[in-house]
Write an enzyme that holds these catalytic residues in place. Structure first.
Site, PDB file in Angstrom:
ATOM      1  N   ASP A  85       0.879  -1.169   0.000  1.00 34.51           N
ATOM      2  CA  ASP A  85       0.000   0.000   0.000  1.00 34.51           C
ATOM      3  C   ASP A  85       0.920   1.223   0.000  1.00 34.51           C
ATOM      4  O   ASP A  85       2.127   1.104   0.238  1.00 34.51           O
ATOM      5  CB  ASP A  85      -0.883  -0.005   1.264  1.00 34.51           C
ATOM      6  CG  ASP A  85      -1.807   1.210   1.338  1.00 34.51           C
ATOM      7  OD1 ASP A  85      -2.358   1.614   0.299  1.00 34.51           O
ATOM      8  OD2 ASP A  85      -1.976   1.775   2.438  1.00 34.51           O
ATOM      9  N   SER A  86       0.319   2.387  -0.228  1.00 35.35           N
ATOM     10  CA  SER A  86       1.119   3.608  -0.151  1.00 35.35           C
ATOM     11  C   SER A  86       1.565   3.889   1.281  1.00 35.35           C
ATOM     12  O   SER A  86       2.500   4.652   1.493  1.00 35.35           O
ATOM     13  CB  SER A  86       0.284   4.788  -0.662  1.00 35.35           C
ATOM     14  OG  SER A  86      -0.912   4.863   0.087  1.00 35.35           O
TER      15      SER A  86
ATOM     16  N   CYS B 261      -4.312  -1.637  -1.791  1.00 33.65           N
ATOM     17  CA  CYS B 261      -4.512  -0.203  -1.981  1.00 33.65           C
ATOM     18  C   CYS B 261      -5.541  -0.039  -3.093  1.00 33.65           C
ATOM     19  O   CYS B 261      -5.358  -0.575  -4.196  1.00 33.65           O
ATOM     20  CB  CYS B 261      -3.183   0.437  -2.375  1.00 33.65           C
ATOM     21  SG  CYS B 261      -3.315   2.173  -2.843  1.00 33.65           S
TER      22      CYS B 261
ATOM     23  N   GLU C 141      -3.344   8.784   8.817  1.00 30.34           N
ATOM     24  CA  GLU C 141      -1.883   8.589   8.943  1.00 30.34           C
ATOM     25  C   GLU C 141      -1.327   9.390  10.132  1.00 30.34           C
ATOM     26  O   GLU C 141      -0.296   9.056  10.689  1.00 30.34           O
ATOM     27  CB  GLU C 141      -1.166   9.003   7.651  1.00 30.34           C
ATOM     28  CG  GLU C 141      -1.389   8.070   6.474  1.00 30.34           C
ATOM     29  CD  GLU C 141      -0.441   6.860   6.427  1.00 30.34           C
ATOM     30  OE1 GLU C 141       0.717   6.984   6.861  1.00 30.34           O
ATOM     31  OE2 GLU C 141      -0.879   5.793   5.957  1.00 30.34           O
TER      32      GLU C 141
ATOM     33  N   CYS D  99     -11.070   2.760   0.210  1.00 28.68           N
ATOM     34  CA  CYS D  99      -9.686   3.131   0.522  1.00 28.68           C
ATOM     35  C   CYS D  99      -9.307   2.327   1.755  1.00 28.68           C
ATOM     36  O   CYS D  99     -10.087   2.273   2.722  1.00 28.68           O
ATOM     37  CB  CYS D  99      -9.591   4.627   0.816  1.00 28.68           C
ATOM     38  SG  CYS D  99      -7.955   5.134   1.401  1.00 28.68           S
TER      39      CYS D  99
ATOM     40  N   HIS E 226      -7.381   2.866   4.074  1.00 23.27           N
ATOM     41  CA  HIS E 226      -7.201   3.626   5.315  1.00 23.27           C
ATOM     42  C   HIS E 226      -8.522   3.789   6.084  1.00 23.27           C
ATOM     43  O   HIS E 226      -8.510   4.050   7.286  1.00 23.27           O
ATOM     44  CB  HIS E 226      -6.671   5.033   5.015  1.00 23.27           C
ATOM     45  CG  HIS E 226      -5.206   5.070   4.717  1.00 23.27           C
ATOM     46  ND1 HIS E 226      -4.665   4.549   3.566  1.00 23.27           N
ATOM     47  CD2 HIS E 226      -4.171   5.565   5.429  1.00 23.27           C
ATOM     48  CE1 HIS E 226      -3.351   4.743   3.584  1.00 23.27           C
ATOM     49  NE2 HIS E 226      -3.028   5.358   4.702  1.00 23.27           N
TER      50      HIS E 226
HETATM   51  N1  DGL Z   1      -4.701   3.335   0.964  1.00 25.06           N
HETATM   52  C1  DGL Z   1      -4.849   3.938  -0.327  1.00 25.06           C
HETATM   53  C2  DGL Z   1      -6.107   3.423  -1.001  1.00 25.06           C
HETATM   54  O1  DGL Z   1      -6.639   2.397  -0.612  1.00 25.06           O
HETATM   55  C3  DGL Z   1      -4.903   5.438  -0.340  1.00 25.06           C
HETATM   56  C4  DGL Z   1      -3.836   6.216   0.309  1.00 25.06           C
HETATM   57  C5  DGL Z   1      -3.169   7.203  -0.603  1.00 25.06           C
HETATM   58  O2  DGL Z   1      -3.794   8.139  -1.111  1.00 25.06           O
HETATM   59  O3  DGL Z   1      -1.988   6.998  -0.814  1.00 25.06           O
HETATM   60  O4  DGL Z   1      -6.550   4.006  -1.947  1.00 25.06           O
END
Ligand code: DGL
Length: 266
Positions: A12-13, A75, A152, A187, A189
């Site tokens: 993931d990012s 992600c 985050e 997402c 997150h």
């Molecule tokens: N966790 C990423 C997602 O599921 C998004 C986070 C980011 O923007 O880097 O899209």
């Protein structure tokens, strides 16, 4: 002789994909996991498809080189923008989070009206809208770019997050979608703020793709069960390992003892 444990790579990012790892480890406990958080290049969600694909391929190839035999793109943004490029660029099987999430949403919705929230890039790609349409479900997608930095920062339960959530959800559940009965967390997150979202929209079913993705991975692995001791988890991050460890434990719901710093050369 028992076969060796499968080794599954996830990326993931940032920390969000740990919500997928958490679900996966409870469905497939007898595997080894390598998790890669590209924290130095977060967010992916406000970047172009070319940039996200470039970053995602770096992460995916790194995990393949480390011996992952299956890759989970944990992600939504990378899945929405780059799944095809990743699948074509790797020799190992690749699983994204959008198809499983759309399927879970279609099953959960009675009136076939769904609201999807995600990053700007995921929403602009309309990947969820297309996947849901194929399943006979109408959707309204809403970008919520402030959620990722709030999560985050560790501000999942914070008055600022609460107010931001109310504003976004008012805009999302509007017009023809006022009566949508499912909210998709598009997402990885967002599961961290699920309780905040549910407080503002108590009547909707919240779907997060982590669990359905975990089931999709289990189905791909088949009945390969090993008795080789408990699973192992390795963690890597491209930015501060200390921050990853500290906040990552909240996402994963268990202790993270060590995080390795990785510098992916351009
Ligand atoms: N966790 C990423 C997602 O599921 C998004 C986070 C980011 O923007 O880097 O899209």
């Amino acid at each position: 002789m028992t076969p060796p444990r499968p080794c599954i790579g996830l990326f993931d990012s940032g920390l969000g994909g740990l919500t997928v790892l958490k679900a996966l480890a409870s469905v497939v406990p007898d595997a080894d996991y390598i998790y890669f958080g590209d924290t130095a290049r977060l967010p992916y969600g406000s970047k172009s498809a070319e940039t996200v694909t470039h970053y995602a391929l770096d992460a995916a190839r790194h995990l393949e080189q480390l011996g992952a035999e299956m890759l989970v793109v944990a992600c939504n943004t990378a899945t929405a923008l780059s799944l095809e490029a990743i699948t074509n660029g790797l020799r190992i099987p690749v699983v994204g989070v959008i198809e499983p999430g759309a399927q879970a949403a279609a099953q959960a919705s009675r009136n076939k009206k769904v609201v999807v929230i995600g990053t700007e890039a995921t929403v602009a790609s309309h990947a969820y809208q297309r996947a849901l349409k194929k399943l006979g479900v109408d959707s309204h997608e809403k970008a919520c770019p402030l959620f990722v930095p709030l999560v985050e920062e560790g501000w999942s339960e914070h008055s600022v997050t609460d107010q931001v959530a109310r504003i976004y959800l008012d805009e999302a559940f509007a017009g023809d979608f006022r009566d949508a009965d499912v909210l998709v967390l598009g997402c990885t997150h967002y599961p961290l703020i699920k309780s905040v979202l549910q407080r503002w929209e108590p009547r909707v079913t919240i779907v997060d793709s982590a669990e359905s993705t975990a089931r999709a991975v289990a189905a791909k692995l088949g009945t390969r069960v090993t008795k080789d001791g408990p699973s192992g988890m390795r963690f890597m991050a491209t930015d501060s390992v200390e921050k990853f460890r500290r906040l990552g434990e909240k996402f994963l719901g268990r202790q993270i003892s060590a995080v390795q710093h990785v510098d992916l050369k351009e």
